[in-house]
Structures are given as C-alpha cells and as structure tokens.
Design a protein around this motif. Structure first.
Motif, mmCIF file in Angstrom:
data_model
loop_
_atom_site.group_PDB
_atom_site.id
_atom_site.type_symbol
_atom_site.label_atom_id
_atom_site.label_comp_id
_atom_site.label_asym_id
_atom_site.label_seq_id
_atom_site.Cartn_x
_atom_site.Cartn_y
_atom_site.Cartn_z
ATOM 1 N N LEU A 1 69.858 -19.495 -7.027
ATOM 2 C CA LEU A 1 69.002 -20.562 -7.538
ATOM 3 C C LEU A 1 69.236 -20.689 -9.045
ATOM 4 N N PHE A 2 69.708 -21.844 -9.477
ATOM 5 C CA PHE A 2 69.939 -22.081 -10.900
ATOM 6 C C PHE A 2 68.705 -22.734 -11.511
ATOM 7 N N ASP A 3 68.061 -22.019 -12.437
ATOM 8 C CA ASP A 3 66.955 -22.567 -13.219
ATOM 9 C C ASP A 3 67.576 -23.269 -14.419
ATOM 10 N N ARG A 4 67.887 -24.519 -14.270
ATOM 11 C CA ARG A 4 68.760 -25.328 -15.114
ATOM 12 C C ARG A 4 70.211 -24.913 -14.822
ATOM 13 N N SER A 5 71.103 -25.856 -14.997
ATOM 14 C CA SER A 5 72.466 -25.633 -14.528
ATOM 15 C C SER A 5 73.454 -26.330 -15.445
ATOM 16 N N TRP A 6 74.621 -26.656 -14.869
ATOM 17 C CA TRP A 6 75.624 -27.381 -15.649
ATOM 18 C C TRP A 6 75.136 -28.765 -16.062
ATOM 19 N N TYR A 7 74.024 -29.213 -15.498
ATOM 20 C CA TYR A 7 73.479 -30.516 -15.898
ATOM 21 C C TYR A 7 72.795 -30.476 -17.264
ATOM 22 N N ASN A 8 72.783 -29.323 -17.912
ATOM 23 C CA ASN A 8 72.332 -29.269 -19.303
ATOM 24 C C ASN A 8 73.107 -30.262 -20.165
ATOM 25 N N ARG A 9 74.378 -30.445 -19.845
ATOM 26 C CA ARG A 9 75.208 -31.347 -20.658
ATOM 27 C C ARG A 9 74.721 -32.783 -20.572
ATOM 28 N N ALA A 10 74.263 -33.195 -19.400
ATOM 29 C CA ALA A 10 73.791 -34.574 -19.218
ATOM 30 C C ALA A 10 72.369 -34.761 -19.727
ATOM 31 N N GLY A 11 71.662 -33.648 -19.985
ATOM 32 C CA GLY A 11 70.274 -33.735 -20.416
ATOM 33 C C GLY A 11 70.065 -33.270 -21.834
ATOM 34 N N VAL A 12 69.661 -32.006 -21.973
ATOM 35 C CA VAL A 12 69.264 -31.506 -23.290
ATOM 36 C C VAL A 12 70.404 -31.552 -24.296
ATOM 37 N N GLU A 13 71.631 -31.230 -23.886
ATOM 38 C CA GLU A 13 72.735 -31.235 -24.841
ATOM 39 C C GLU A 13 73.004 -32.649 -25.351
ATOM 40 N N ARG A 14 72.931 -33.613 -24.463
ATOM 41 C CA ARG A 14 73.182 -35.002 -24.878
ATOM 42 C C ARG A 14 72.052 -35.515 -25.770
ATOM 43 N N VAL A 15 70.818 -35.290 -25.357
ATOM 44 C CA VAL A 15 69.675 -35.827 -26.096
ATOM 45 C C VAL A 15 69.543 -35.180 -27.473
ATOM 46 N N MET A 16 69.785 -33.874 -27.536
ATOM 47 C CA MET A 16 69.614 -33.149 -28.795
ATOM 48 C C MET A 16 70.867 -33.169 -29.667
ATOM 49 N N GLY A 17 71.927 -33.809 -29.207
ATOM 50 C CA GLY A 17 73.125 -33.925 -30.025
ATOM 51 C C GLY A 17 73.968 -32.670 -30.084
ATOM 52 N N PHE A 18 73.878 -31.816 -29.047
ATOM 53 C CA PHE A 18 74.662 -30.579 -29.030
ATOM 54 C C PHE A 18 76.075 -30.807 -28.488
ATOM 55 N N CYS A 19 76.379 -32.015 -28.079
ATOM 56 C CA CYS A 19 77.715 -32.348 -27.620
ATOM 57 C C CYS A 19 77.994 -33.798 -28.003
#
Length: 308
Positions: free
Chosen positions: A144-162
């Motif tokens: 069970l992934f508590d957050r996953s590779w979709y961090n890139r589409a969510g928090v990383e994108r919104v917060m400018g980490f990528c």
C-alpha cells in the motif's frame, strides 16, 4: 458436568471474551480519539453536521470487512499474487486512516505500507520511477503506497519542485510504466480520496487546536491550503491523463471518514477475486517438562512497577 468443570468452562469463556475484546480495543481507541477531535472545535464554520455513520453500524461492518481482508491476505499469499494499491488525495483527506484500518488485522510481512520521504539529492538525479521500484511486491505480497509516484503530478508540480517539462515527461511515461506493471502480473489499484474545501479547512483547524495532532500539520500542508485551486487543477489534469483501462482511477468520497473507509475497503475486496484458503488444523503439542529444570525468580529491581 461437575461444578469444577463448569467453573473452569466459564472461566475460559471469560478469558476468550476478554481476549477478543482486547483485540478490538485499538479500533475503539482510535475512534474515541477521533470523537474527541471532532468535539474540540464544534463551533468551527467548516464543521460537518449530522453526517457521521452510526458507530455501531460502522464497527460491525468494519470488523466484517477486516475478516474478509484476512481472507484476501491468505489468498494472496497462497496464490503468490502481487497487489499494489495507491492512496492519493489532498492533505488530511483520510488516506492514512483508511490504510490503518486495512492493515490493522493483517500480517505486516504480507501487507506492508510504503510512505517515502522527500527524495534525496541522489534520487533526484535518477530515473523518476527508480526509487519506487524496489518497494514493489514479490509474489504473495500486498503493498500500500501512502502517496506514490503521483507526487510529481501533484505536490511537486504545485509547489514548483519540478519543471513543466518534467511533468509532461511524467504524463507520457506513467501510462507505459503502469501497463508494464500490470503485464508483469501486478494487480494495480489507484484511489483518490476526495474532500471539499470546507472539510479540509475544518480538519486543518482541528489539527491546529489539538496538541496531539499538531505534528500532522506541516508548513507544506499550510501552504497547500492557500493553493487549493492549484491543487484542484493539477488533480483534474492528473486524473484525465492517467486514467487508463489497465489501471483506472477510483474516487473515494471522503468527507465522512467512516463511510470512506468502509467504501474503500469493500471496493478493494471486490477488485481482487479471492476465496477461502483451506488451512491444516493446528494442535498444540504437550509441553515438555524436565525434572532438572528450576525456574529462577526475576530480580525485583528490573520489574516494571504495577501502577495501574
């Protein structure tokens, strides 16, 4: 049946009843803590009114579903299945609570939770999916992934980490990556826990005012409140571009935590065909006793004081 035998039977019954009750205490403890949290700030403008599932119904159904989860676990282990479940959603959406109820009665060697921290400098230089691959299941495991590779589409994108170029590459790659996982025999399930703007504000206020929950509220969470609409846009794009037949998204309406947990668990059980695993009966052997063994007393100075 003589009096001594009857007394012994009743004593055993009481012990068994107490043992079963004790096994459920953790869930009652969690629920009591949540009730305390809900009462902490009843006057908050975001407080949901009259929507909570009756606790008796909730516990009865939860325990029934958890028994089914144990059967699923046994089936996965016996048939060497590989199951991956992704839990995504906004901060405070209830992902952790659902994961906790799923794993509560399961063997951690069969069903484990992966919650990765922010990537290291080395990991940031790797292929994006590389740090997730070592955590994928072998035969007979559920992850069970508590957050996953979709961090890139969510928090990383919104917060400018990528960069937007990295986001675009992610959207091009993730369908192929997930199809590859499915072709390899992995059962892949993706859940998005959905809450309203008002509900998130309410839950954040609860965390701010509850000293036992304040650790859950990070500076990143606080910033996410300000960027609600940015997260909404990112989520909509993510669902649109990564909802594929081989690994579709499933949205859990999560304003009511109890209903969300039950709905998610029941849906998960319906996605993986399973049956009863016949187990050999177990008989405890008689304990060996040795005439030359004498049990030594425990030194009183190392015994934990009986204060309760």
């Amino acid at each position: 049946m003589d009096t001594d035998t009857l007394s012994s039977a009743f004593a055993d019954y009481d012990r068994i009843r107490d043992e079963l009750a004790d096994s459920f205490d953790e869930e009652f403890e969690i629920a009591a803590d949540e009730d305390r949290l809900d009462q902490l700030d009843e006057g908050s403008s975001g407080a949901p009114i009259g929507r909570t599932l009756d606790r008796r119904i909730y516990f009865k159904e939860l325990f029934r579903l958890q028994r089914e989860l144990v059967k699923l676990q046994d089936w996965v282990q016996a048939h060497k299945l590989k199951v991956v479940v992704l839990f995504e959603g906004r901060d405070s959406a209830g992902k952790g609570g659902a994961i906790k109820r799923i794993t509560q009665r399961l063997n951690p060697r069969v069903c484990r939770v992966v919650a990765l921290p922010a990537p290291s400098e080395r990991e940031r230089s790797q292929w994006y999916f590389q740090r997730y691959v070592p955590h994928l299941p072998a035969g007979g495991e559920m992850v069970l992934f508590d957050r996953s590779w979709y961090n890139r589409a969510g928090v990383e994108r919104v917060m400018g980490f990528c960069t937007e170029a990295e986001v675009e590459e992610f959207f091009r790659s993730v369908p192929d990556f997930e199809r590859m996982l499915v072709r390899s025999g992995i059962i892949l399930l993706k859940y998005w826990f959905s809450i309203t703007d008002e509900e998130q504000e309410f839950r954040f206020q609860m965390r701010i005012h509850d000293p036992l929950k304040q650790w859950k509220l990070s500076p990143m969470d606080v910033e996410s409140r300000r960027r609600w609409e940015d997260y909404t846009r990112a989520k909509e794009v993510m669902l649109e571009r990564t909802h594929i037949p081989e690994a579709p998204w499933w949205v859990v309406e999560a304003v009511d935590k109890k209903r969300a947990r039950l709905n998610c668990i029941r849906h998960l059980l319906e996605q993986v065909p399973y049956g009863e695993v016949v187990k050999p009966s177990v008989t405890l052997p008689p304990r060996e006793r040795h005439a030359d063994y004498v049990r030594h007393p425990v030194p009183p100075e190392i015994i934990v004081p009986n204060r309760y």
